[in-house]
Design an enzyme around this catalytic site. Structure first.
Site, PDB file in Angstrom:
ATOM      1  N   LEU A  39     136.096  63.172 -63.539  1.00 36.29           N
ATOM      2  CA  LEU A  39     137.435  63.126 -62.945  1.00 36.29           C
ATOM      3  C   LEU A  39     137.909  61.690 -62.709  1.00 36.29           C
ATOM      4  CD1 LEU A  39     136.966  65.966 -60.305  1.00 36.29           C
ATOM      5  CD2 LEU A  39     137.783  66.155 -62.666  1.00 36.29           C
ATOM      6  N   GLY A  42     144.079  60.645 -62.552  1.00 33.11           N
ATOM      7  CA  GLY A  42     145.001  61.640 -63.111  1.00 33.11           C
ATOM      8  C   GLY A  42     144.661  63.025 -62.562  1.00 33.11           C
ATOM      9  N   HIS A  43     143.363  63.373 -62.591  1.00 32.70           N
ATOM     10  CA  HIS A  43     142.942  64.664 -62.035  1.00 32.70           C
ATOM     11  C   HIS A  43     143.224  64.709 -60.533  1.00 32.70           C
ATOM     12  CE1 HIS A  43     140.040  64.224 -65.539  1.00 32.70           C
ATOM     13  NE2 HIS A  43     140.636  65.366 -65.818  1.00 32.70           N
ATOM     14  N   SER A 192     139.408  60.662 -69.549  1.00 37.13           N
ATOM     15  CA  SER A 192     137.947  60.561 -69.388  1.00 37.13           C
ATOM     16  C   SER A 192     137.353  59.799 -70.561  1.00 37.13           C
ATOM     17  CB  SER A 192     137.333  61.953 -69.303  1.00 37.13           C
ATOM     18  OG  SER A 192     137.945  62.679 -68.266  1.00 37.13           O
TER      19      SER A 192
END
Ligand code: PAF
Length: 304
Positions: A39, A42-43, A192
């Site tokens: 993560l 953005g997540h 990622s």
């Protein structure tokens, strides 16, 4: 924060949450943030949005093997469960679902969920079967969690369009919430996969956000560039980076991903269609990055 690896236990937890809510005369609002882990900010932005709009936030972390092609990066896809759980806890997640491959696919699936047309373009053209893998696992997650809302990053704009189409076609009673791209300070869209980039590749990859930002500014300042010229300019700018190997540069109506009139100006096509996606996929070394800009009437929310 509860962590589940078994589908049955997560379902039981959600069921008792729903029952308690009904006893209090309420309907439990559940937000799902589906991810493949590792993560980043953005997540975190998806989790924060979900936190503000729901009673209960479920984060799924599952590197879904069926959305990777045979020569893709499934084996080396970055993973760090400990760090992911710390981030989830920090963002106030209620339940994390991290199933094994055997839990999600106890036997090879004989059923798949496939969206036609939208999936044969852009990333679908060079990643055959990828979106079938995405829609199949997302349907499974939707059936397991039965959320009211599901949150997806607009960096994967085609994924947003495909999932929204699936939700419409299959009558899932779920609101798809697309969330804005989050970028590093230097403009690189968070992914990622950025971890694979060498310092030089990272520097080269900045051409993506720079050239998309320039195009966006040109359109909003009223320049009469045609669709064809805009694509050529992007190809030229990105192609001038020695480390960049272009997969595609596409300009299409959003969310239908239909073709535009090549000789019309981008601004007139924008008026005609309401939203236009300018999307790129480019390899730097062995790392394939995607980025995009969604042109809408300035400041308008995105509806899918
Ligand atoms: O965007 C992703 O991380 C994945 O495609 C998703 C939606 C979690 C499905 O595996």
């Amino acid at each position: 924060m509860k962590v589940f690896t078994a589908i049955s236990e997560l379902k039981e937890f959600l069921k008792s949450g729903r029952i308690s809510a009904v006893r209090e005369g309420k309907e439990l609002q559940i937000g799902l943030v589906p991810t493949m882990g590792y993560l980043h900010e953005g997540h975190a932005s998806l989790l924060r949005r979900a936190r503000t709009e729901n009673d209960l936030v479920v984060l799924s972390i599952f590197v879904n093997p069926i959305q990777f092609g045979p020569n893709e990066d499934l084996d080396r896809y970055p993973r760090d469960a400990e760090r992911d759980l710390a981030l989830a806890e920090h963002e106030g997640v209620d339940a994390v679902f991290m199933p094994s491959v055997e839990e999600m696919y106890p036997q090879p699936t004989k059923t798949k969920v496939a969206v036609a047309e939208l999936t044969s373009k852009l990333c679908g053209a060079t990643r055959p079967g990828h979106f079938d893998g995405v829609t199949t696992v997302v349907s499974k997650l939707f059936n397991i969690v039965a959320p009211n809302r599901a949150y997806f990053g607009q960096k994967d704009a085609q994924q947003v369009a495909v999932v929204a189409q699936m939700v419409k076609d299959l009558n899932f009673d779920i609101e798809i919430v697309p969330c804005p791209i989050v970028r590093e300070n230097d403009g690189l869209a968070l992914s990622s996969r950025n971890v694979y980039l060498s310092v030089g590749e990272h520097e080269s990859a900045l051409i993506l956000s720079r050239s998309l930002k320039q195009l966006e500014a040109d359109v909003y300042s009223g320049q009469a560039t045609t669709v064809m010229e805009a694509r050529q300019q992007l190809m030229q700018k990105i192609g001038s980076e020695p480390l960049a190997e272009i997969d595609y540069v596409e300009i299409a109506a959003f969310p239908g991903l239909t073709a535009l009139q090549e000789t019309n100006s981008l601004s007139s096509e924008l008026k005609a269609h309401g939203a236009i996606l300018v999307a790129v996929a480019v390899k730097f070394g062995t790392t394939r990055l995607i980025d995009n800009v969604l042109l809408t009437g300035k400041g308008e929310a995105i509806h899918v």
